[in-house]
Enzyme design. Structure first.
Site, PDB file in Angstrom:
ATOM      1  N   HIS A 158      -5.500   3.738  -1.810  1.00  0.00           N
ATOM      2  CA  HIS A 158      -6.833   4.061  -1.289  1.00  0.00           C
ATOM      3  C   HIS A 158      -7.048   5.560  -1.479  1.00  0.00           C
ATOM      4  O   HIS A 158      -6.792   6.354  -0.579  1.00  0.00           O
ATOM      5  CB  HIS A 158      -6.931   3.674   0.188  1.00  0.00           C
ATOM      6  CG  HIS A 158      -8.305   3.829   0.769  1.00  0.00           C
ATOM      7  ND1 HIS A 158      -8.736   3.110   1.851  1.00  0.00           N
ATOM      8  CD2 HIS A 158      -9.352   4.623   0.420  1.00  0.00           C
ATOM      9  CE1 HIS A 158      -9.970   3.455   2.156  1.00  0.00           C
ATOM     10  NE2 HIS A 158     -10.363   4.378   1.291  1.00  0.00           N
ATOM     11  N   HIS A 213      -3.711  11.813   0.725  1.00  0.00           N
ATOM     12  CA  HIS A 213      -2.497  11.060   0.379  1.00  0.00           C
ATOM     13  C   HIS A 213      -2.552  10.713  -1.109  1.00  0.00           C
ATOM     14  O   HIS A 213      -2.054  11.475  -1.920  1.00  0.00           O
ATOM     15  CB  HIS A 213      -2.274   9.843   1.285  1.00  0.00           C
ATOM     16  CG  HIS A 213      -3.511   9.118   1.712  1.00  0.00           C
ATOM     17  ND1 HIS A 213      -4.322   8.432   0.834  1.00  0.00           N
ATOM     18  CD2 HIS A 213      -4.055   8.940   2.949  1.00  0.00           C
ATOM     19  CE1 HIS A 213      -5.305   7.869   1.498  1.00  0.00           C
ATOM     20  NE2 HIS A 213      -5.182   8.158   2.785  1.00  0.00           N
ATOM     21  N   ARG A 260      -8.833   8.880  -1.315  1.00  0.00           N
ATOM     22  CA  ARG A 260      -9.968   9.437  -0.574  1.00  0.00           C
ATOM     23  C   ARG A 260     -10.392  10.757  -1.213  1.00  0.00           C
ATOM     24  O   ARG A 260      -9.615  11.388  -1.934  1.00  0.00           O
ATOM     25  CB  ARG A 260      -9.597   9.632   0.897  1.00  0.00           C
ATOM     26  CG  ARG A 260      -9.551   8.302   1.653  1.00  0.00           C
ATOM     27  CD  ARG A 260      -9.243   8.524   3.138  1.00  0.00           C
ATOM     28  NE  ARG A 260      -9.544   7.338   3.923  1.00  0.00           N
ATOM     29  CZ  ARG A 260      -8.709   6.330   4.140  1.00  0.00           C
ATOM     30  NH1 ARG A 260      -7.497   6.355   3.589  1.00  0.00           N
ATOM     31  NH2 ARG A 260      -9.058   5.290   4.885  1.00  0.00           N
ATOM     32  N   GLY A 296       0.805  -1.475   4.295  1.00  0.00           N
ATOM     33  CA  GLY A 296       1.288  -0.135   3.988  1.00  0.00           C
ATOM     34  C   GLY A 296       2.057   0.500   5.114  1.00  0.00           C
ATOM     35  O   GLY A 296       3.254   0.769   5.007  1.00  0.00           O
ATOM     36  N   THR A 310      -8.185   6.229   8.930  1.00  0.00           N
ATOM     37  CA  THR A 310      -7.874   4.973   8.271  1.00  0.00           C
ATOM     38  C   THR A 310      -9.056   4.031   8.449  1.00  0.00           C
ATOM     39  O   THR A 310      -9.952   4.293   9.253  1.00  0.00           O
ATOM     40  CB  THR A 310      -6.580   4.351   8.847  1.00  0.00           C
ATOM     41  OG1 THR A 310      -6.204   3.215   8.073  1.00  0.00           O
ATOM     42  CG2 THR A 310      -6.767   3.956  10.300  1.00  0.00           C
ATOM     43  N   ARG A 343       4.791  18.617   1.168  1.00  0.00           N
ATOM     44  CA  ARG A 343       5.462  19.716   0.480  1.00  0.00           C
ATOM     45  C   ARG A 343       4.921  19.803  -0.941  1.00  0.00           C
ATOM     46  O   ARG A 343       4.421  18.820  -1.487  1.00  0.00           O
ATOM     47  CB  ARG A 343       6.976  19.472   0.430  1.00  0.00           C
ATOM     48  CG  ARG A 343       7.643  19.347   1.794  1.00  0.00           C
ATOM     49  CD  ARG A 343       7.860  20.701   2.452  1.00  0.00           C
ATOM     50  NE  ARG A 343       8.786  21.513   1.691  1.00  0.00           N
ATOM     51  CZ  ARG A 343      10.129  21.443   1.806  1.00  0.00           C
ATOM     52  NH1 ARG A 343      10.675  20.557   2.625  1.00  0.00           N
ATOM     53  NH2 ARG A 343      10.908  22.242   1.090  1.00  0.00           N
ATOM     54  N   ASN A 393       0.852  -1.190   0.000  1.00  0.00           N
ATOM     55  CA  ASN A 393       0.000   0.000   0.000  1.00  0.00           C
ATOM     56  C   ASN A 393       0.894   1.248   0.000  1.00  0.00           C
ATOM     57  O   ASN A 393       1.748   1.411   0.878  1.00  0.00           O
ATOM     58  CB  ASN A 393      -0.898  -0.028   1.235  1.00  0.00           C
ATOM     59  CG  ASN A 393      -1.938   1.068   1.223  1.00  0.00           C
ATOM     60  OD1 ASN A 393      -1.630   2.225   0.981  1.00  0.00           O
ATOM     61  ND2 ASN A 393      -3.184   0.716   1.511  1.00  0.00           N
ATOM     62  N   GLU A 433      -8.622   0.572  -3.340  1.00  0.00           N
ATOM     63  CA  GLU A 433      -9.567   0.504  -2.229  1.00  0.00           C
ATOM     64  C   GLU A 433     -10.383   1.785  -2.162  1.00  0.00           C
ATOM     65  O   GLU A 433      -9.886   2.869  -2.498  1.00  0.00           O
ATOM     66  CB  GLU A 433      -8.827   0.359  -0.898  1.00  0.00           C
ATOM     67  CG  GLU A 433      -7.937  -0.858  -0.784  1.00  0.00           C
ATOM     68  CD  GLU A 433      -7.205  -0.898   0.540  1.00  0.00           C
ATOM     69  OE1 GLU A 433      -6.752  -2.001   0.921  1.00  0.00           O
ATOM     70  OE2 GLU A 433      -7.069   0.150   1.206  1.00  0.00           O
ATOM     71  N   HIS A 474      -4.137  -4.707   7.505  1.00  0.00           N
ATOM     72  CA  HIS A 474      -4.189  -3.660   8.513  1.00  0.00           C
ATOM     73  C   HIS A 474      -3.333  -4.038   9.721  1.00  0.00           C
ATOM     74  O   HIS A 474      -3.580  -5.031  10.381  1.00  0.00           O
ATOM     75  CB  HIS A 474      -5.614  -3.332   8.969  1.00  0.00           C
ATOM     76  CG  HIS A 474      -5.825  -1.853   9.173  1.00  0.00           C
ATOM     77  ND1 HIS A 474      -5.415  -1.186  10.303  1.00  0.00           N
ATOM     78  CD2 HIS A 474      -6.356  -0.916   8.371  1.00  0.00           C
ATOM     79  CE1 HIS A 474      -5.708   0.088  10.193  1.00  0.00           C
ATOM     80  NE2 HIS A 474      -6.273   0.290   9.009  1.00  0.00           N
ATOM     81  N   ASP A 475      -2.312  -3.225   9.941  1.00  0.00           N
ATOM     82  CA  ASP A 475      -1.404  -3.379  11.085  1.00  0.00           C
ATOM     83  C   ASP A 475      -0.697  -4.723  11.103  1.00  0.00           C
ATOM     84  O   ASP A 475      -0.344  -5.235  12.174  1.00  0.00           O
ATOM     85  CB  ASP A 475      -2.149  -3.140  12.401  1.00  0.00           C
ATOM     86  CG  ASP A 475      -2.634  -1.705  12.551  1.00  0.00           C
ATOM     87  OD1 ASP A 475      -2.087  -0.835  11.844  1.00  0.00           O
ATOM     88  OD2 ASP A 475      -3.553  -1.456  13.336  1.00  0.00           O
TER      89      ASP A 475
END
Length: 249
Positions: free
Chosen positions: A44, A51, A46, A220, A106, A19, A8, A76, A197-198
Site C-alpha cells: 500500500h 513505508h 502512500r 500484514g 492505516t 534507518r 502485506n 492497494e 485487517h487485524d
C-alpha cells in the site's frame, strides 16, 4: 475453495525506513514469504512513502514477473491520478482501491460507493481496460456489494478490523455475523470476496468457519508480529494452516 494468503509487506518497509539502510529488504522478504508458500504479496504505497516507496512497487513487480509468475501482486491505494498511473505502469494482477486520507495511519473504513461514484468509476474502467482485477475495500454491510458490482468492481475486500479488535466478545460475534451476510450478498451480486485487517492466527479459524466464499486474505501487521517470534517462513506456514490450506512439512 482454497483461500489465498497475500502477505502485506508495509511493516517490513516501515522498519527499513527507520534507518538510511537497505535492510530489511522488501524484495528479499517477498522472496522469503513466496518461497514459504504465500500465494502473493500486497503493498500500500502512500504519498509520503512512510513505508512502501514507489521504487518498491517497481522492484516487486519485476520480481513477481521474472521469478514468481504463478504468484499474485496486489497494490492497494486511493485512486488519485498518481496512484492510478503507478498501478498501470506495474500491471499487478489486482488493485484494491481504499478510501484513505493521506494522513491516516492505516485503513479504517470502507467506501461509500454511491457517494464516491465520481472518484471510482473512471479508475475502475481504466483498470479493467488494462486487464487488472479491481477490488473495493468495504465495510461489513450487505447493502454495499450490489453497488460494487454495479460500478464495475470484480471483488470486494471486507474490512475485518472491527472483528479483529473485538474477537472473543459478543461484539466480535456481531461483527462476524455481519461479515457473513455481507459475504453472502457479495456472492449473490456476482462478486468474489477478499478480506483483511487485524486478522491473526487466533481469530482466523473462526473467521474462516463463519464467513463463506473468501477467495483471499491480505495480512500484514499480524503476520509480521508473529514473524518476529518465529520467522517469516514459519509464520506463513502457520497462517496457511489457520486458513485450512495444505502445507508442506
Amino acid at each position: 475453495m482454497m483461500t489465498a494468503l497475500s502477505v502485506n509487506l508495509n511493516k517490513v518497509a516501515l522498519l527499513r525506513n527507520q534507518r538510511d539502510l537497505p535492510w530489511p529488504s522488501v524484495v528479499g522478504m517477498a522472496r522469503v514469504v513466496l518461497d514459504a508458500g504465500a500465494n502473493g504479496v500486497t503493498v500500500h504505497p502512500r504519498p509520503d512513502e512512510r513505508h512502501i516507496r514507489r521504487s518498491d512497487v517497481y522492484d516487486l513487480a519485476a520480481l513477481l514477473r521474472d521469478e514468481y509468475p504463478d504468484k499474485e501482486f496486489n497494490i492497494e491505494g486511493y485512486p488519485d491520478d498518481g496512484f492510478v498511473e503507478l498501478v498501470l505502469e506495474n500491471k499487478p494482477q489486482q488493485v484494491t482501491f481504499v478510501p484513505d486520507d493521506p494522513n491516516q495511519a492505516t485503513s479504517d473504513h470502507g467506501w461509500d460507493i454511491k457517494g464516491s461514484h465520481n472518484i471510482l468509476a473512471q479508475p475502475i474502467r481504466r483498470m479493467r481496460d488494462a486487464g487488472i482485477r479491481v477490488s473495493l475495500f468495504v465495510d461489513e454491510d450487505p447493502n454495499i456489494p450490489p453497488d460494487a458490482a454495479e460500478i464495475g468492481a470484480d471483488r470486494i475486500e471486507i474490512y475485518t478490523g472491527p472483528f479483529g479488535g473485538s474477537f472473543g466478545t459478543p461484539e466480535g460475534d456481531h461483527h462476524l455475523q455481519r461479515m457473513q451476510v455481507t459475504a453472502r450478498a457479495a456472492k449473490a451480486a456476482g462478486l468474489v470476496i477478499n478480506a483483511g485487517h487485524d486478522l491473526t492466527l487466533e481469530n482466523l479459524p473462526a473467521f474462516m468457519e463463519n464467513v463463506p466464499n473468501v477467495a483471499e486474505v491480505s495480512i500484514g501487521h499480524g503476520i509480521t508480529a508473529d514473524a518476529l517470534l518465529m520467522g517469516f517462513a514459519e509464520a506463513v506456514r502457520r497462517y496457511q494452516i489457520a486458513l485450512g490450506n495444505p502445507v508442506s512439512e
